[in-house]
Motif scaffolding. Structure first.
Motif, PDB file in Angstrom:
ATOM      1  N   GLY A  29       0.802  -1.211   0.000  1.00  0.00           N
ATOM      2  CA  GLY A  29       0.000   0.000   0.000  1.00  0.00           C
ATOM      3  C   GLY A  29       0.838   1.265   0.000  1.00  0.00           C
ATOM      4  O   GLY A  29       0.534   2.229  -0.706  1.00  0.00           O
ATOM      5  N   LEU A  30       1.914   1.274   0.781  1.00  0.00           N
ATOM      6  CA  LEU A  30       2.762   2.458   0.844  1.00  0.00           C
ATOM      7  C   LEU A  30       3.513   2.680  -0.460  1.00  0.00           C
ATOM      8  O   LEU A  30       3.699   3.823  -0.898  1.00  0.00           O
ATOM      9  N   ARG A  31       3.963   1.602  -1.097  1.00  0.00           N
ATOM     10  CA  ARG A  31       4.646   1.771  -2.384  1.00  0.00           C
ATOM     11  C   ARG A  31       3.689   2.305  -3.447  1.00  0.00           C
ATOM     12  O   ARG A  31       4.059   3.135  -4.274  1.00  0.00           O
ATOM     13  N   CYS A  32       2.449   1.827  -3.424  1.00  0.00           N
ATOM     14  CA  CYS A  32       1.459   2.334  -4.382  1.00  0.00           C
ATOM     15  C   CYS A  32       1.153   3.810  -4.113  1.00  0.00           C
ATOM     16  O   CYS A  32       0.997   4.601  -5.050  1.00  0.00           O
ATOM     17  N   ILE A  55      -3.649  -2.134   1.756  1.00  0.00           N
ATOM     18  CA  ILE A  55      -3.535  -1.888   3.196  1.00  0.00           C
ATOM     19  C   ILE A  55      -4.737  -2.467   3.926  1.00  0.00           C
ATOM     20  O   ILE A  55      -4.592  -3.140   4.963  1.00  0.00           O
ATOM     21  N   ALA A  56      -5.947  -2.232   3.404  1.00  0.00           N
ATOM     22  CA  ALA A  56      -7.154  -2.746   4.056  1.00  0.00           C
ATOM     23  C   ALA A  56      -7.166  -4.267   4.092  1.00  0.00           C
ATOM     24  O   ALA A  56      -7.507  -4.874   5.108  1.00  0.00           O
ATOM     25  N   SER A  57      -6.774  -4.891   2.983  1.00  0.00           N
ATOM     26  CA  SER A  57      -6.731  -6.358   2.946  1.00  0.00           C
ATOM     27  C   SER A  57      -5.692  -6.895   3.925  1.00  0.00           C
ATOM     28  O   SER A  57      -5.910  -7.922   4.586  1.00  0.00           O
ATOM     29  N   GLY A  58      -4.564  -6.195   4.034  1.00  0.00           N
ATOM     30  CA  GLY A  58      -3.522  -6.633   4.954  1.00  0.00           C
ATOM     31  C   GLY A  58      -3.964  -6.588   6.400  1.00  0.00           C
ATOM     32  O   GLY A  58      -3.768  -7.543   7.159  1.00  0.00           O
ATOM     33  N   ILE A  59      -4.582  -5.488   6.822  1.00  0.00           N
ATOM     34  CA  ILE A  59      -4.986  -5.375   8.220  1.00  0.00           C
ATOM     35  C   ILE A  59      -6.184  -6.276   8.519  1.00  0.00           C
ATOM     36  O   ILE A  59      -6.301  -6.823   9.631  1.00  0.00           O
TER      37      ILE A  59
END
Length: 284
Positions: A29-32, A55-59
């Motif tokens: 997410g941060l790279r995107c 990010i949402a999928s990760g958390i």
């Protein structure tokens, strides 16, 4: 009757895997998000949407991997399917709003605070909505102070992560930021779980909803597949991997969205007619 809660029934397996899932989603997410700050406006929404979903999928995956190790010894736990997937939707929407604010307004000042706050509230909302999806023969109670601490941790983690994304630096910088984000999000989760106490009813009435083994494992396949796809997109973009932009930002200030700089060709000097040595009608 007070229920006996065990949050680590598989030992360190679930906390470690949950941390890795949060870090993976944060890294992608941060790279995107960083990539979106280096492209033209027409491409920016796509990169921000991909980053938000990662990010949402990760958390979300982190939360339910951690919940695999959660048990109440005196009562079986089931999950309401609709509310469980609603928690994913809340995470995607709220994280997306925060990331789009930073992506278009820059990762500093009011925009950073607003985006970080909304993203952090999205993480916390996902956690407690996912907890509300649990069905067991009892009720859940939370310590207000500890819940507030978990929300503050989520907002601080989200703000720090979005600030790191706005620095537009190299790949290793983002890896370090994603590990910090994964640690903070996992810390938020277990802080929220520390606020929980379970009070069981006297009767053993059946509970409604899907049992954990039936619901949790299959529903994790989708987010994991998405994270894998996002990882492939990142790996095939040299700028995403190396962190060396093809374009120079308009302003060399961290956190300010940049646009491609158009390099116009330098005009060549026009050769003068009539110089010494040139053939002209006068010296023929």
């Amino acid at each position: 009757m007070q229920g006996t809660v065990d949050g680590f029934s598989y030992g360190l397996v679930t906390p470690v895997v949950a941390f890795l899932m949060a870090s993976l989603g944060g890294a992608l997410g941060l790279r995107c998000t960083t990539r979106s700050m280096l492209v033209a406006h027409s491409w920016r929404p796509g990169w921000l949407a991909l980053g938000s979903a990662a990010i949402a999928s990760g958390i979300w995956t982190m939360h339910f991997v951690a919940m695999m190790g959660f048990k109440v010894l005196q009562a079986p736990i089931h999950y309401d399917k609709a509310m469980t997937f609603a928690s994913l939707g809340v995470a995607v929407v709220m994280v997306g709003i925060g990331i789009f604010i930073v992506g278009y307004k820059g990762a500093r000042g009011t925009a950073l605070f607003t985006g970080g706050t909304i993203t952090g509230l999205g993480i916390a909302s996902m956690h407690y909505l996912g907890m509300a999806a649990m069905r067991l023969n009892g009720r859940l109670e939370y310590n207000t102070f500890t819940v507030a601490a978990s929300v503050v941790i989520a907002m601080a983690a989200a703000t720090a992560a979005l600030w790191a994304a706005g620095q537009v630096r190299g790949f290793l910088w983002s890896v370090g930021a994603s590990l910090v984000m994964g640690l903070a999000v996992s810390g938020m989760h277990y802080t929220g779980m520390a606020a929980l106490s379970v009070h069981l009813h006297g009767t053993s009435a059946p509970t409604s909803g899907e049992p954990p083994a039936t619901l949790l494992w299959p529903m994790l396949v989708g987010p994991l597949a998405f994270l894998l796809l996002a990882g492939v997109v990142v790996m095939f973009d040299p700028l995403m991997v190396m962190g060396k932009p093809d374009w120079t930002p308009v302003e060399h200030k961290p956190g300010v969205p940049a646009h491609p700089t158009v390099h116009h060709p330098v005009p060549r000097p026009v050769r003068e007619v009539g110089r010494r040595g040139a053939r002209t009608p006068q010296n023929r």
